[in-house]
Design a protein around this motif. Structure first.
Motif, PDB file in Angstrom:
ATOM      1  N   LYS A  18      55.806  51.020  52.181  1.00 34.32           N
ATOM      2  CA  LYS A  18      54.716  51.694  51.397  1.00 34.32           C
ATOM      3  C   LYS A  18      53.367  50.595  51.118  1.00 34.32           C
ATOM      4  N   THR A  19      52.271  50.959  51.088  1.00 32.13           N
ATOM      5  CA  THR A  19      51.206  50.188  50.773  1.00 32.13           C
ATOM      6  C   THR A  19      51.190  49.922  49.160  1.00 32.13           C
ATOM      7  N   VAL A  20      51.111  49.026  48.809  1.00 28.67           N
ATOM      8  CA  VAL A  20      50.933  48.548  47.253  1.00 28.67           C
ATOM      9  C   VAL A  20      49.696  47.693  47.130  1.00 28.67           C
ATOM     10  N   PHE A  21      48.926  47.811  45.836  1.00 29.34           N
ATOM     11  CA  PHE A  21      47.939  46.890  45.697  1.00 29.34           C
ATOM     12  C   PHE A  21      48.259  46.399  44.246  1.00 29.34           C
ATOM     13  N   TYR A  22      47.942  45.138  44.028  1.00 30.39           N
ATOM     14  CA  TYR A  22      47.711  44.540  42.870  1.00 30.39           C
ATOM     15  C   TYR A  22      46.522  43.818  42.389  1.00 30.39           C
ATOM     16  N   PRO A  23      46.080  44.141  41.231  1.00 29.67           N
ATOM     17  CA  PRO A  23      44.902  43.520  40.826  1.00 29.67           C
ATOM     18  C   PRO A  23      44.913  41.995  40.425  1.00 29.67           C
ATOM     19  N   GLU A  24      43.828  41.351  40.482  1.00 28.92           N
ATOM     20  CA  GLU A  24      43.565  39.828  40.372  1.00 28.92           C
ATOM     21  C   GLU A  24      44.169  39.476  38.777  1.00 28.92           C
ATOM     22  N   LYS A  25      44.880  38.262  38.917  1.00 26.89           N
ATOM     23  CA  LYS A  25      45.737  37.765  38.051  1.00 26.89           C
ATOM     24  C   LYS A  25      46.907  38.597  37.305  1.00 26.89           C
ATOM     25  N   SER A  26      47.135  39.804  37.982  1.00 31.81           N
ATOM     26  CA  SER A  26      48.281  40.256  37.515  1.00 31.81           C
ATOM     27  C   SER A  26      49.552  39.851  37.927  1.00 31.81           C
ATOM     28  N   TYR A  27      50.572  40.177  36.922  1.00 30.70           N
ATOM     29  CA  TYR A  27      51.934  39.784  37.440  1.00 30.70           C
ATOM     30  C   TYR A  27      52.838  40.670  38.001  1.00 30.70           C
ATOM     31  N   ILE A  28      53.311  40.358  39.260  1.00 30.55           N
ATOM     32  CA  ILE A  28      54.006  41.171  40.051  1.00 30.55           C
ATOM     33  C   ILE A  28      55.451  41.310  39.588  1.00 30.55           C
ATOM     34  N   VAL A  29      56.124  40.108  39.535  1.00 31.02           N
ATOM     35  CA  VAL A  29      57.493  40.320  38.848  1.00 31.02           C
ATOM     36  C   VAL A  29      57.768  38.793  38.158  1.00 31.02           C
ATOM     37  N   TRP A  30      58.653  39.047  37.336  1.00 31.99           N
ATOM     38  CA  TRP A  30      59.049  37.792  36.397  1.00 31.99           C
ATOM     39  C   TRP A  30      60.356  37.072  36.734  1.00 31.99           C
TER      40      TRP A  30
END
Length: 231
Positions: A18-30
């Motif tokens: 699946k194609t995923v997008f994340y914006p700048e400075k966002s946290y993907i996983v902690w």
């Protein structure tokens, strides 16, 4: 890693990407949160950070770019038919720029895990270790700790030899039959002062080395089993 995989396995993997997008400075996983997907970066830059589960004074970070991956804890989990609960992330992952990635969800990776276990190539295992932030962090910390333990041992041996030499000089000065009493006293005081200085410097040097030996190394990552048969 995928160069070693048969095309018959790559096809079902690609079907589930699946194609995923994340914006700048966002946290993907902690760190310490469950891992839901394994992602392969196509564009952008990612920062991964770990405190080794909150270990005091421990911090490690890595930059990932196109061609790198994260969430590899999920691959080890998917290859184990006995696993149930999702693994916990060993790192916090943050998008430094806009990031585009291909993601394999946990359930999809579990589905093809049985096919992964049929691989026999050691090259896959070595490639996985080389590119895994988990394995690279553990290896770096292990090597550093071993190096500082070696430095401490050599320093202690050198300091002990120097102290023995000064102790011998003090004893020899005390037994000296030199006519000049002043020269004997001067030599003895010089050796005693040198010994005191040596011990003071030794304490500081050993403390400096000891501080660099981590109290707790990162846990060695679980070995993904790419071989055939039951685990």
């Amino acid at each position: 890693m995928f160069e070693e995989i048969d095309e018959r396995l790559l096809d079902p993997m690609c079907d589930r990407l699946k194609t995923v997008f994340y914006p700048e400075k966002s946290y993907i996983v902690w760190e310490r949160d469950p891992v839901y997907e394994m992602s392969f970066i196509m564009q952008g830059k990612v920062l991964t950070m770990t405190t080794n589960g909150g270990t005091a004074g421990f911090f490690n970070s890595n930059y990932l770019k196109a061609g790198d991956f994260y969430g590899e804890e999920l691959l080890t989990w998917a290859l184990d038919p006995r696993s149930s609960f999702l693994p916990l992330s060993t790192r916090t992952v943050q998008a430094l720029t806009e990031v585009e990635a291909f993601a394999l969800k946990a359930e999809d990776l579990k589905f093809i895990g049985t096919e992964f276990r049929r691989l026999h190539s050691k090259q896959v295992r070595h490639t996985f270790r080389f590119y895994s932030p988990q394995w690279r962090t553990w290896a770096a910390c292990f090597i550093q700790a071993a190096w500082y333990r070696y430095c401490k041992k050599k320093l202690e041996e050198t300091l002990q030899a120097d102290e023995n030499m000064l102790q011998h000089a003090i004893a020899k000065a005390g037994e000296s039959s030199t006519p000049s009493l002043g020269a004997t006293i001067y030599a003895t005081r010089f050796a005693v002062n040198a010994l005191r200085t040596l011990r003071s410097n030794s304490t500081r040097k050993l403390a400096w080395v000891q501080e660099r030996i981590p109290l707790k190394l990162p846990q060695k990552p679980a070995e993904p089993n790419f071989t055939s048969g039951e685990l």
